[in-house]
Design an enzyme around this catalytic site. Structure first.
Site, PDB file in Angstrom:
ATOM      1  N   GLU A 190      46.754  44.399  39.757  1.00  0.00           N
ATOM      2  CA  GLU A 190      47.847  43.473  40.472  1.00  0.00           C
ATOM      3  C   GLU A 190      49.261  43.626  39.893  1.00  0.00           C
ATOM      4  O   GLU A 190      49.436  44.392  38.876  1.00  0.00           O
ATOM      5  CB  GLU A 190      47.351  42.036  40.199  1.00  0.00           C
ATOM      6  CG  GLU A 190      45.852  41.731  40.750  1.00  0.00           C
ATOM      7  CD  GLU A 190      45.841  41.906  42.334  1.00  0.00           C
ATOM      8  OE1 GLU A 190      46.667  41.295  43.060  1.00  0.00           O
ATOM      9  OE2 GLU A 190      45.103  42.740  42.598  1.00  0.00           O
TER      10      GLU A 190
ATOM     11  N   GLY B 156      42.360  50.295  45.246  1.00  0.00           N
ATOM     12  CA  GLY B 156      43.033  51.493  45.554  1.00  0.00           C
ATOM     13  C   GLY B 156      43.819  51.309  46.708  1.00  0.00           C
ATOM     14  O   GLY B 156      43.331  50.616  47.739  1.00  0.00           O
TER      15      GLY B 156
ATOM     16  N   LYS C   4      38.114  36.228  44.077  1.00  0.00           N
ATOM     17  CA  LYS C   4      37.242  36.785  45.162  1.00  0.00           C
ATOM     18  C   LYS C   4      35.936  35.809  44.991  1.00  0.00           C
ATOM     19  O   LYS C   4      35.395  35.734  46.299  1.00  0.00           O
ATOM     20  CB  LYS C   4      36.790  38.277  44.667  1.00  0.00           C
ATOM     21  CG  LYS C   4      38.048  39.196  44.983  1.00  0.00           C
ATOM     22  CD  LYS C   4      37.912  40.509  43.991  1.00  0.00           C
ATOM     23  CE  LYS C   4      39.135  41.301  44.279  1.00  0.00           C
ATOM     24  NZ  LYS C   4      39.196  42.566  43.416  1.00  0.00           N
TER      25      LYS C   4
ATOM     26  N   ASP D 172      41.723  37.655  39.111  1.00  0.00           N
ATOM     27  CA  ASP D 172      41.572  38.109  40.395  1.00  0.00           C
ATOM     28  C   ASP D 172      39.938  38.168  40.986  1.00  0.00           C
ATOM     29  O   ASP D 172      39.840  38.062  42.002  1.00  0.00           O
ATOM     30  CB  ASP D 172      41.913  39.815  40.166  1.00  0.00           C
ATOM     31  CG  ASP D 172      41.458  40.582  41.592  1.00  0.00           C
ATOM     32  OD1 ASP D 172      42.417  40.365  42.431  1.00  0.00           O
ATOM     33  OD2 ASP D 172      40.371  41.066  41.662  1.00  0.00           O
TER      34      ASP D 172
ATOM     35  N   THR E  26      50.986  41.177  51.409  1.00  0.00           N
ATOM     36  CA  THR E  26      52.066  40.654  50.375  1.00  0.00           C
ATOM     37  C   THR E  26      51.280  40.705  48.966  1.00  0.00           C
ATOM     38  O   THR E  26      49.866  40.576  49.059  1.00  0.00           O
ATOM     39  CB  THR E  26      52.781  39.567  50.417  1.00  0.00           C
ATOM     40  OG1 THR E  26      51.902  38.511  50.938  1.00  0.00           O
ATOM     41  CG2 THR E  26      53.736  39.934  51.870  1.00  0.00           C
TER      42      THR E  26
ATOM     43  N   VAL F 258      37.699  41.521  49.283  1.00  0.00           N
ATOM     44  CA  VAL F 258      36.593  41.593  48.370  1.00  0.00           C
ATOM     45  C   VAL F 258      36.081  42.991  48.103  1.00  0.00           C
ATOM     46  O   VAL F 258      35.666  43.731  49.278  1.00  0.00           O
ATOM     47  CB  VAL F 258      35.538  40.701  48.643  1.00  0.00           C
ATOM     48  CG1 VAL F 258      34.237  40.705  47.541  1.00  0.00           C
ATOM     49  CG2 VAL F 258      36.081  39.195  48.919  1.00  0.00           C
TER      50      VAL F 258
ATOM     51  N   LYS G  54      44.602  37.963  48.504  1.00  0.00           N
ATOM     52  CA  LYS G  54      43.522  37.173  48.120  1.00  0.00           C
ATOM     53  C   LYS G  54      43.800  35.735  47.965  1.00  0.00           C
ATOM     54  O   LYS G  54      42.932  34.624  47.908  1.00  0.00           O
ATOM     55  CB  LYS G  54      42.739  37.516  46.676  1.00  0.00           C
ATOM     56  CG  LYS G  54      42.207  39.095  46.940  1.00  0.00           C
ATOM     57  CD  LYS G  54      42.018  39.723  45.703  1.00  0.00           C
ATOM     58  CE  LYS G  54      43.370  40.628  45.635  1.00  0.00           C
ATOM     59  NZ  LYS G  54      43.362  41.415  44.731  1.00  0.00           N
TER      60      LYS G  54
ATOM     61  N   GLY H 255      47.246  52.450  40.857  1.00  0.00           N
ATOM     62  CA  GLY H 255      47.450  51.621  42.039  1.00  0.00           C
ATOM     63  C   GLY H 255      46.196  50.435  42.032  1.00  0.00           C
ATOM     64  O   GLY H 255      46.096  49.750  43.090  1.00  0.00           O
TER      65      GLY H 255
HETATM   66  N1  HSE Z   1      43.569  44.505  41.124  1.00  0.00           N
HETATM   67  C1  HSE Z   1      42.553  44.398  42.150  1.00  0.00           C
HETATM   68  C2  HSE Z   1      41.240  45.210  41.369  1.00  0.00           C
HETATM   69  C3  HSE Z   1      42.756  44.935  43.365  1.00  0.00           C
HETATM   70  O1  HSE Z   1      41.369  45.949  40.247  1.00  0.00           O
HETATM   71  O2  HSE Z   1      40.020  44.935  41.641  1.00  0.00           O
HETATM   72  C4  HSE Z   1      41.624  44.696  44.410  1.00  0.00           C
HETATM   73  O3  HSE Z   1      41.479  43.441  44.766  1.00  0.00           O
END
Ligand code: HSE
Length: 345
Positions: free
Chosen positions: A211, A327, A226, A222, A98, A154, A127, A208
């Site tokens: 987020e 991706g 990580k 984000d 999700t 990650v 995450k 894609g």
């Molecule tokens: N939105 C994140 C990024 C997706 O661009 O790295 C992968 O965690």
């Protein structure tokens, strides 16, 4: 042949990518790894469907593409929400994909707790749970003699966590530096080539990479998530979001990019974790911030959706892993590697 009954919670970009990869790799899993996956449950925000004999992946993908109700799949039982479905149907493995929520990690953390408590292995690309509660959740998995794996959290499917856990077993990691967000690296690389921030952000969303709310990418949250996962899994410390020094890329100007180019530098959203002795309650200095790196720094040359991470260790000096950071299929690869590791165990 071993058969794993699998439930997939989350059927957006990542969930659909994973379902597609399961179908593509079906024969390989049988011939090479001696197991078969039966996808018995799938959930999206509208609810959870279940079919004991297994769901048909092409039908699911077709429903997903049309944003049609999953209950249109023939012969399924359904529940109004994923949590009830997971609790009622059990299974061997939960794949939780999700959308990430860094406030309280819900609903993913409840799905994960419910699955672990009923002795299901869990694989996640979400995450939130790892960032907010990795150590607690790992204990819960241990108590129930199952695995919780999160390779895809990650750098998508690029092997980072398994590199530390297996490849670098026994080495002491002293510090980490990396480019850990695909969307911002895609944007900054394109801006270095003269393109506009908003055009490239739209492109990253269409691919894609971003987020659901891209603020999480461009404001650095984000990458912070990580970093928190790495704090817990590499250093064994729970660091909170407000203990991280964070700055996103929204204040990076065309002039700064131009100046960096002129000086043979590239601006990158850099994540760093250093062990420090005197930070009181938090023994790690954790930062996410834009930095102008000289081209002699290997991280300066990592462009587009590629990410990279460098571990400074006691035995190998520096080890760098470079690969796609976002991706659909790229993230699905991380989930698949975790699934194979579970099947092997
Ligand atoms: N939105 C994140 C990024 C997706 O661009 O790295 C992968 O965690």
């Amino acid at each position: 042949m071993k058969q794993l009954r699998l439930s997939l919670v989350g059927f957006g970009v990542v969930g659909q990518g994973f379902a597609e990869l399961l179908a593509t790799k079906h024969d390989l899993l049988r011939s090479h790894y001696d197991f078969e996956v039966k996808l018995v449950g799938v959930a999206n925000s509208q609810g959870f469907i279940y079919r004991e004999e297994g769901l048909d992946i092409p039908t699911l993908l077709e429903l997903g593409k049309r944003r049609a109700a999953l209950t249109q799949h023939p012969g399924v039982q359904s529940w109004k929400n994923a949590l009830d479905g997971v609790r009622a149907t059990r299974g061997d493995v939960l794949v939780e994909v999700t959308g990430t929520n860094l406030r309280d990690a819900e609903p993913a953390i409840s799905h994960i707790r419910a699955a672990l408590t009923q002795n299901m292995h869990v694989i996640t690309a979400n995450k939130g749970p790892g960032a907010l509660a990795a150590i607690d959740l790992m204990h819960l998995a241990h108590e129930h003699h199952v695995q919780l794996r999160m390779e895809a959290t990650v750098m998508a499917g690029t092997p980072v966590l398994s590199t530390i856990r297996e490849g670098l077993a026994g080495a002491r990691v002293r510090s980490i530096r990396g480019i850990l967000n695909g969307t911002t690296n895609y944007i900054l690389s394109a801006m270095a080539g003269g393109r506009n921030y908003s055009d490239v952000l739209a492109e990253a969303q269409a691919q894609g990479y971003a987020e659901t709310d891209p603020t999480a990418d461009v404001e650095g949250y984000d990458a912070v998530a990580k970093a928190l996962i790495l704090s817990a899994l590499v250093f064994g410390h729970t660091v909170t979001i407000d203990q991280v020094v964070r700055e996103g890329i929204t204040q990076v100007t065309k002039e700064q990019i131009h100046k960096a180019n002129h000086e043979n530098k590239r601006i990158k959203l850099l994540t760093s974790l250093h062990v420090v002795a005197d930070l009181g309650e938090c023994p790690l200095d954790v930062r996410v911030e834009p930095q102008a790196l000289p081209l002699s720094d290997p991280l300066a040359r990592v462009d587009g959706v590629m990410n990279a991470i460098t571990f400074q260790t006691d035995t190998l000096s520096e080890v760098t892993v470079i690969g796609p950071g976002a991706g659909s299929v790229q993230t699905a690869q991380g989930l698949l590697a975790d699934l194979i590791a579970i099947a092997k165990s």
